[in-house]
Write a protein that holds these residues in place. Structure first.
Motif, PDB file in Angstrom:
ATOM      1  N   ILE A   2       0.857  -1.189   0.000  1.00 37.72           N
ATOM      2  CA  ILE A   2       0.000   0.000   0.000  1.00 37.72           C
ATOM      3  C   ILE A   2       0.897   1.245   0.000  1.00 37.72           C
ATOM      4  O   ILE A   2       2.044   1.196   0.440  1.00 37.72           O
ATOM      5  CB  ILE A   2      -1.009   0.033   1.180  1.00 37.72           C
ATOM      6  CG1 ILE A   2      -0.317  -0.157   2.529  1.00 37.72           C
ATOM      7  CG2 ILE A   2      -2.117  -0.951   0.995  1.00 37.72           C
ATOM      8  CD1 ILE A   2      -1.290  -0.121   3.709  1.00 37.72           C
ATOM      9  N   ASP A   3       0.340   2.323  -0.487  1.00 37.56           N
ATOM     10  CA  ASP A   3       1.153   3.537  -0.611  1.00 37.56           C
ATOM     11  C   ASP A   3       0.241   4.757  -0.470  1.00 37.56           C
ATOM     12  O   ASP A   3      -0.939   4.683  -0.821  1.00 37.56           O
ATOM     13  CB  ASP A   3       1.814   3.554  -2.002  1.00 37.56           C
ATOM     14  CG  ASP A   3       3.117   4.334  -1.986  1.00 37.56           C
ATOM     15  OD1 ASP A   3       3.404   4.980  -0.970  1.00 37.56           O
ATOM     16  OD2 ASP A   3       3.838   4.293  -3.000  1.00 37.56           O
ATOM     17  N   VAL A   4       0.779   5.833   0.042  1.00 43.45           N
ATOM     18  CA  VAL A   4       0.042   7.095   0.064  1.00 43.45           C
ATOM     19  C   VAL A   4       0.863   8.110  -0.715  1.00 43.45           C
ATOM     20  O   VAL A   4       2.017   8.381  -0.369  1.00 43.45           O
ATOM     21  CB  VAL A   4      -0.208   7.589   1.512  1.00 43.45           C
ATOM     22  CG1 VAL A   4      -0.823   8.985   1.489  1.00 43.45           C
ATOM     23  CG2 VAL A   4      -1.113   6.631   2.259  1.00 43.45           C
ATOM     24  N   LYS A   5       0.291   8.605  -1.797  1.00 49.44           N
ATOM     25  CA  LYS A   5       1.045   9.533  -2.665  1.00 49.44           C
ATOM     26  C   LYS A   5       0.127  10.623  -3.175  1.00 49.44           C
ATOM     27  O   LYS A   5      -0.940  10.323  -3.706  1.00 49.44           O
ATOM     28  CB  LYS A   5       1.598   8.784  -3.883  1.00 49.44           C
ATOM     29  CG  LYS A   5       2.840   8.012  -3.572  1.00 49.44           C
ATOM     30  CD  LYS A   5       3.890   8.199  -4.673  1.00 49.44           C
ATOM     31  CE  LYS A   5       5.118   7.422  -4.352  1.00 49.44           C
ATOM     32  NZ  LYS A   5       6.174   7.852  -3.746  1.00 49.44           N
ATOM     33  N   LYS A   6       0.570  11.862  -2.989  1.00 53.74           N
ATOM     34  CA  LYS A   6      -0.157  13.022  -3.523  1.00 53.74           C
ATOM     35  C   LYS A   6      -1.655  12.952  -3.258  1.00 53.74           C
ATOM     36  O   LYS A   6      -2.488  13.081  -4.161  1.00 53.74           O
ATOM     37  CB  LYS A   6       0.109  13.176  -5.025  1.00 53.74           C
ATOM     38  CG  LYS A   6       1.596  13.396  -5.328  1.00 53.74           C
ATOM     39  CD  LYS A   6       1.839  13.710  -6.774  1.00 53.74           C
ATOM     40  CE  LYS A   6       3.272  13.997  -7.141  1.00 53.74           C
ATOM     41  NZ  LYS A   6       4.375  13.722  -6.370  1.00 53.74           N
ATOM     42  N   GLY A   7      -2.010  12.690  -2.014  1.00 53.40           N
ATOM     43  CA  GLY A   7      -3.417  12.689  -1.601  1.00 53.40           C
ATOM     44  C   GLY A   7      -4.185  11.430  -1.961  1.00 53.40           C
ATOM     45  O   GLY A   7      -5.389  11.348  -1.730  1.00 53.40           O
ATOM     46  N   LYS A   8      -3.515  10.432  -2.534  1.00 53.87           N
ATOM     47  CA  LYS A   8      -4.192   9.178  -2.918  1.00 53.87           C
ATOM     48  C   LYS A   8      -3.716   8.020  -2.036  1.00 53.87           C
ATOM     49  O   LYS A   8      -2.524   7.938  -1.716  1.00 53.87           O
ATOM     50  CB  LYS A   8      -3.852   8.813  -4.383  1.00 53.87           C
ATOM     51  CG  LYS A   8      -4.473   9.740  -5.391  1.00 53.87           C
ATOM     52  CD  LYS A   8      -5.883   9.289  -5.689  1.00 53.87           C
ATOM     53  CE  LYS A   8      -6.567  10.206  -6.685  1.00 53.87           C
ATOM     54  NZ  LYS A   8      -8.007  10.055  -6.647  1.00 53.87           N
ATOM     55  N   PHE A   9      -4.636   7.138  -1.684  1.00 54.75           N
ATOM     56  CA  PHE A   9      -4.299   5.899  -0.989  1.00 54.75           C
ATOM     57  C   PHE A   9      -4.326   4.803  -2.049  1.00 54.75           C
ATOM     58  O   PHE A   9      -5.355   4.568  -2.674  1.00 54.75           O
ATOM     59  CB  PHE A   9      -5.337   5.625   0.098  1.00 54.75           C
ATOM     60  CG  PHE A   9      -5.035   4.425   0.934  1.00 54.75           C
ATOM     61  CD1 PHE A   9      -4.206   4.516   2.046  1.00 54.75           C
ATOM     62  CD2 PHE A   9      -5.585   3.188   0.614  1.00 54.75           C
ATOM     63  CE1 PHE A   9      -3.928   3.400   2.820  1.00 54.75           C
ATOM     64  CE2 PHE A   9      -5.310   2.065   1.390  1.00 54.75           C
ATOM     65  CZ  PHE A   9      -4.482   2.181   2.493  1.00 54.75           C
ATOM     66  N   VAL A  10      -3.171   4.167  -2.276  1.00 57.09           N
ATOM     67  CA  VAL A  10      -3.069   3.214  -3.379  1.00 57.09           C
ATOM     68  C   VAL A  10      -2.849   1.797  -2.832  1.00 57.09           C
ATOM     69  O   VAL A  10      -1.984   1.583  -1.981  1.00 57.09           O
ATOM     70  CB  VAL A  10      -1.890   3.582  -4.312  1.00 57.09           C
ATOM     71  CG1 VAL A  10      -1.932   2.734  -5.590  1.00 57.09           C
ATOM     72  CG2 VAL A  10      -1.901   5.064  -4.661  1.00 57.09           C
ATOM     73  N   VAL A  11      -3.650   0.858  -3.343  1.00 53.14           N
ATOM     74  CA  VAL A  11      -3.497  -0.550  -2.947  1.00 53.14           C
ATOM     75  C   VAL A  11      -3.041  -1.338  -4.176  1.00 53.14           C
ATOM     76  O   VAL A  11      -3.678  -1.259  -5.232  1.00 53.14           O
ATOM     77  CB  VAL A  11      -4.840  -1.128  -2.438  1.00 53.14           C
ATOM     78  CG1 VAL A  11      -4.667  -2.583  -2.020  1.00 53.14           C
ATOM     79  CG2 VAL A  11      -5.389  -0.292  -1.296  1.00 53.14           C
ATOM     80  N   TYR A  12      -1.939  -2.070  -4.050  1.00 52.71           N
ATOM     81  CA  TYR A  12      -1.450  -2.930  -5.137  1.00 52.71           C
ATOM     82  C   TYR A  12      -1.874  -4.349  -4.783  1.00 52.71           C
ATOM     83  O   TYR A  12      -1.460  -4.893  -3.759  1.00 52.71           O
ATOM     84  CB  TYR A  12       0.073  -2.845  -5.247  1.00 52.71           C
ATOM     85  CG  TYR A  12       0.551  -1.437  -5.543  1.00 52.71           C
ATOM     86  CD1 TYR A  12       0.774  -1.016  -6.854  1.00 52.71           C
ATOM     87  CD2 TYR A  12       0.757  -0.515  -4.502  1.00 52.71           C
ATOM     88  CE1 TYR A  12       1.201   0.284  -7.131  1.00 52.71           C
ATOM     89  CE2 TYR A  12       1.179   0.780  -4.773  1.00 52.71           C
ATOM     90  CZ  TYR A  12       1.396   1.176  -6.084  1.00 52.71           C
ATOM     91  OH  TYR A  12       1.811   2.463  -6.339  1.00 52.71           O
ATOM     92  N   ILE A  13      -2.721  -4.931  -5.623  1.00 54.84           N
ATOM     93  CA  ILE A  13      -3.286  -6.233  -5.270  1.00 54.84           C
ATOM     94  C   ILE A  13      -3.539  -7.050  -6.541  1.00 54.84           C
ATOM     95  O   ILE A  13      -4.064  -6.523  -7.522  1.00 54.84           O
ATOM     96  CB  ILE A  13      -4.581  -6.025  -4.437  1.00 54.84           C
ATOM     97  CG1 ILE A  13      -5.118  -7.335  -3.900  1.00 54.84           C
ATOM     98  CG2 ILE A  13      -5.667  -5.265  -5.177  1.00 54.84           C
ATOM     99  CD1 ILE A  13      -6.115  -7.156  -2.747  1.00 54.84           C
ATOM    100  N   GLU A  14      -3.122  -8.303  -6.514  1.00 57.40           N
ATOM    101  CA  GLU A  14      -3.297  -9.244  -7.633  1.00 57.40           C
ATOM    102  C   GLU A  14      -2.978  -8.595  -8.982  1.00 57.40           C
ATOM    103  O   GLU A  14      -3.773  -8.656  -9.932  1.00 57.40           O
ATOM    104  CB  GLU A  14      -4.739  -9.794  -7.625  1.00 57.40           C
ATOM    105  CG  GLU A  14      -4.980 -10.699  -6.424  1.00 57.40           C
ATOM    106  CD  GLU A  14      -6.440 -11.018  -6.171  1.00 57.40           C
ATOM    107  OE1 GLU A  14      -7.307 -10.389  -6.815  1.00 57.40           O
ATOM    108  OE2 GLU A  14      -6.699 -11.882  -5.325  1.00 57.40           O
TER     109      GLU A  14
END
Ligand code: SF4
Ligand code: SF4
Ligand code: SF4
Length: 361
Positions: free
Chosen positions: A258-270
């Motif tokens: 998971i990552d938080v970048k420039k106001g976005k919460f990003v989930v890397y999955i499958e």
């Protein structure tokens, strides 16, 4: 908020003086005069003096409230007392500055704290945003600067668990941001007590670094290397998992990263990347975070975070000789320039929010 209202709202009136908070609190294990149980009792008896230094000992880890059998929200209660202290002109900054003078050495920047050197860096080690934290820990361990490191592993999917890493393999397993609070200070205190003052490194959030420095102030024998992580706010895992499953329809427990970048919460999955606005996750933010004013981990020997650096790099702020020593071990460090204004802007924003929230109490 009047004292009576604060006591009601935080359920301090429930307190039965069982002492579980004292037994749980890593700070009270070292600061003999700090007792959450006694502060609650004094407030109930009408004898609390908000000008006492003791109310600044708390690092808002919420361990006591998680374990209180009567659901007393002690951290929120302490923030309420601090709001009262503000009326006497007593501010957190005074206590932070004292610790900065004691442990750090460099030029003072009003927004990002004491700086000896600031750069954007990456190494050949794989890790989130340049692998800097993993590289610092592995290099420090291999060169014998410290024998163990307090780091955060993933458990049950993406739940954060603080552990004592005794070898490089355990350090490498900890790489990657978790965006949750983990009781690193509790693990540190256990390691100190069990190991009798070994040399230890710790990777921790700004609030925890504050607690660590308070412990170090009264327990100077411990040889510590502190690596602080930039933090704007953090989540409670169960609430975050629930909210993410509602918005992104994924199970956070199965995420690769998971990552938080420039106001976005990003989930890397499958093999996919799913994201939402961080603002949509506000109800999963830990309660104490809204009062917190430290973005850059001002009290750490080295602070690390992605803000201010190009993709693939981390911002690294060196604040002490120990920080210099540690960074000097990275022979494969590649550096580039940092956008200091970007860091200062976020630090100011966090401070403003914390001060305003405290004034609202
Ligand atoms: S754990 Fe809760 S009930 Fe027990 S002393 Fe602390 S605040 Fe009171
Ligand atoms: S929040 Fe943490 S530091 Fe504060 S009293 Fe509770 S256990 Fe201690
Ligand atoms: S915002 Fe502050 S209180 Fe919340 S986890 Fe980060 S450093 Fe700790």
């Amino acid at each position: 908020m009047e004292m009576e209202e604060l006591i009601q709202e935080t359920k301090v009136y429930n307190c039965v003086e069982c002492g579980k908070c004292n037994a749980t609190c890593p700070i009270s294990w070292f600061e003999a005069e700090y007792s959450p149980r006694l502060i609650a009792k004094k407030a109930l008896e009408g004898f609390i003096d908000v000008r006492e230094e003791k109310i600044w000992s708390c690092m808002s880890c919420q361990l006591c409230s998680d374990r209180c059998p009567l659901e007393v929200d002690y951290p929120k209660f302490i923030w309420g007392l601090r709001a009262e202290a503000l009326k006497y002109g007593i501010e957190e900054a005074a206590y932070v500055n004292e610790l900065e003078q004691l442990f750090l050495d460099g030029e003072m920047d009003k927004d990002i704290g004491i700086v000896r050197e600031i750069t954007a860096g990456k190494t050949s080690v794989e890790g989130q945003d340049g692998g800097i934290v993993t590289s610092l820990l592995t290099a420090g361990m291999e060169k014998g600067l410290f024998d163990s490191a307090i780091v955060v592993h993933r458990e049950d999917g993406f739940r954060a668990k603080a552990i004592v890493a005794e070898n490089v393999e355990d350090v490498i397993k900890a790489s990657g941001s978790k965006y949750q609070f983990a009781p690193t200070v509790e693990r540190l205190v256990e390691a100190i007590i069990e190991g009798g003052g070994k040399r230890i490194a710790i990777v921790a959030l700004p609030c925890s670094i504050y607690g660590i420095r308070r412990i170090q102030k009264v327990f100077s024998d411990v040889e510590l290397y502190t690596i602080g992580l930039f933090c704007f706010e953090n989540f409670s895992f169960d609430l975050l998992n629930l909210r993410v499953s509602e918005i992104l329809e994924v199970d956070l427990g199965l995420a690769d990263k998971i990552d938080v970048k420039k106001g976005k919460f990003v989930v890397y999955i499958e093999g996919e990347e799913k994201s939402c606005d961080v603002d949509e996750l506000q109800e999963a933010v830990r309660e104490s975070c809204v009062f917190c004013t430290d973005f850059t981990a001002r009290l750490a020997d080295i602070s690390v975070g992605s803000v201010g650096s190009p993709d693939g790099y981390s911002t690294v702020i060196i604040r002490s000789k120990k920080g210099d020593e540690l960074l000097g071990l990275l022979k494969d460090l590649e550096t580039t320039s940092v956008d200091r204004n970007e860091i200062a802007k976020l630090a100011q924003l966090k401070k403003k929010r914390g001060v305003e929230k405290l004034e609202e109490v």
